[in-house]
Write a protein that holds these residues in place. Sequence first.
Motif, mmCIF file in Angstrom:
data_model
loop_
_atom_site.group_PDB
_atom_site.id
_atom_site.type_symbol
_atom_site.label_atom_id
_atom_site.label_comp_id
_atom_site.label_asym_id
_atom_site.label_seq_id
_atom_site.Cartn_x
_atom_site.Cartn_y
_atom_site.Cartn_z
ATOM 1 N N ILE A 82 0.374 7.044 7.411
ATOM 2 C CA ILE A 82 -1.079 7.084 7.210
ATOM 3 C C ILE A 82 -1.493 6.197 6.045
ATOM 4 C CG2 ILE A 82 -2.993 8.577 6.494
ATOM 5 C CD1 ILE A 82 -1.699 10.824 8.093
ATOM 6 N N ILE A 83 -0.767 6.296 4.930
ATOM 7 C CA ILE A 83 -1.128 5.500 3.756
ATOM 8 C C ILE A 83 -0.853 4.017 4.000
ATOM 9 C CG2 ILE A 83 -0.655 5.131 1.304
ATOM 10 C CD1 ILE A 83 -0.049 8.049 1.026
ATOM 11 N N PHE A 84 0.211 3.703 4.742
ATOM 12 C CA PHE A 84 0.499 2.305 5.068
ATOM 13 C C PHE A 84 -0.632 1.715 5.911
ATOM 14 C CE2 PHE A 84 2.354 -1.187 7.455
ATOM 15 C CZ PHE A 84 3.082 -1.855 6.476
ATOM 16 N N LEU A 85 -1.109 2.477 6.902
ATOM 17 C CA LEU A 85 -2.227 2.018 7.723
ATOM 18 C C LEU A 85 -3.493 1.880 6.883
ATOM 19 C CD1 LEU A 85 -1.655 4.102 10.982
ATOM 20 C CD2 LEU A 85 -1.178 1.674 10.598
ATOM 21 N N LEU A 86 -3.635 2.732 5.874
ATOM 22 C CA LEU A 86 -4.753 2.595 4.938
ATOM 23 C C LEU A 86 -4.679 1.238 4.235
ATOM 24 C CD1 LEU A 86 -7.091 3.627 3.107
ATOM 25 C CD2 LEU A 86 -5.332 4.639 1.659
ATOM 26 N N GLY A 87 -3.473 0.839 3.815
ATOM 27 C CA GLY A 87 -3.296 -0.460 3.185
ATOM 28 C C GLY A 87 -3.664 -1.593 4.118
ATOM 29 N N VAL A 88 -3.295 -1.470 5.387
ATOM 30 C CA VAL A 88 -3.654 -2.481 6.386
ATOM 31 C C VAL A 88 -5.167 -2.568 6.529
ATOM 32 C CG1 VAL A 88 -3.511 -3.122 8.832
ATOM 33 C CG2 VAL A 88 -1.497 -2.205 7.652
ATOM 34 N N HIS A 89 -5.817 -1.409 6.575
ATOM 35 C CA HIS A 89 -7.276 -1.364 6.716
ATOM 36 C C HIS A 89 -7.956 -2.037 5.531
ATOM 37 C CE1 HIS A 89 -11.258 0.123 7.716
ATOM 38 N NE2 HIS A 89 -11.344 0.696 6.526
ATOM 39 N N ILE A 90 -7.507 -1.733 4.322
ATOM 40 C CA ILE A 90 -8.100 -2.335 3.126
ATOM 41 C C ILE A 90 -7.846 -3.837 3.099
ATOM 42 C CG2 ILE A 90 -7.931 -2.451 0.601
ATOM 43 C CD1 ILE A 90 -7.511 0.531 0.564
ATOM 44 N N PHE A 91 -6.638 -4.253 3.478
ATOM 45 C CA PHE A 91 -6.275 -5.676 3.475
ATOM 46 C C PHE A 91 -7.203 -6.471 4.400
ATOM 47 C CE2 PHE A 91 -3.890 -9.391 4.817
ATOM 48 C CZ PHE A 91 -3.335 -9.854 3.631
ATOM 49 N N GLN A 92 -7.588 -5.880 5.522
ATOM 50 C CA GLN A 92 -8.382 -6.590 6.521
ATOM 51 C C GLN A 92 -9.884 -6.460 6.285
ATOM 52 O OE1 GLN A 92 -6.935 -4.853 10.176
ATOM 53 N NE2 GLN A 92 -5.292 -6.361 10.371
ATOM 54 N N LYS A 93 -10.290 -5.660 5.304
ATOM 55 C CA LYS A 93 -11.716 -5.456 5.080
ATOM 56 C C LYS A 93 -12.394 -6.736 4.589
ATOM 57 C CE LYS A 93 -13.354 -1.646 3.292
ATOM 58 N NZ LYS A 93 -14.049 -1.023 4.439
ATOM 59 N N ASN A 94 -13.590 -6.965 5.107
ATOM 60 C CA ASN A 94 -14.397 -8.118 4.707
ATOM 61 C C ASN A 94 -15.558 -7.609 3.850
ATOM 62 O OD1 ASN A 94 -16.296 -10.234 4.568
ATOM 63 N ND2 ASN A 94 -15.553 -11.116 6.482
ATOM 64 N N PRO A 95 -15.609 -7.974 2.561
ATOM 65 C CA PRO A 95 -16.662 -7.446 1.683
ATOM 66 C C PRO A 95 -18.070 -7.809 2.126
ATOM 67 C CG PRO A 95 -15.478 -9.254 0.626
ATOM 68 C CD PRO A 95 -14.699 -8.883 1.857
#
Length: 212
Positions: A82-95
């Motif tokens: 779950i936390i690893f997928l959280l990292g993926v989500h944050i990495f791909q976020k566009n501000p």
Amino acid sequence: MFFNLFLKGIIIGLAVSVPLGPIGVLIIQRTVNKDRVAGFVSGMGAATSDAIYAIIAGFSLSWIIDFVRQYQFTFQTLGALIIFLLGVHIFQKNPVKDIRRSRRKGSTYLQDYISTFLITFPNPLVIFVFLAVFAGTGIVLNIEKPYQAFFVVFGVFAGACSWWLVLTSLVGIFRHRFNLRLLWWFNKVAGVIIWVFVIISYAYSLITQFKI
């Protein structure tokens, strides 16, 4: 007596929350990308999770602890995923998209609270952290009746919330210095940091558990 238990709970809550792990990175990221309220509310979600685990540890619910110990590897794997997928989500976020979405839909602080709680809660090994802290500080010796443990739990929640309030306030002060390009890079770095946290902690847990 009650104030003493509450004060010790605050100290424990601070001790558990201050080390910045993946959740700390997430809360900083939300403070920078949205505002300090979103960061603090997210911290309250993590503090709520800590308080629940403090209740379990404080009231010595042995059957829950035995269940967690029996399926420890499963819980560890699920939490790490779950936390690893959280990292993926944050990495791909566009501000840029986040800012536009926030302006269009408004702030969803309740979602920030719930999402952080749901991300933090699948880490039941925190129970053993609280058990170790309670035993090491001798706080369990000061609890003569079950209801007195609630004062410790309230202290844990208050201590954790105090830390997240201080952290998000400090980050919020310098938030205006972040432009969109810095926000973009911040998301990338935050995502990578979370991956590193997860990989190292999960590898360490495997080594200690299976004595690799």
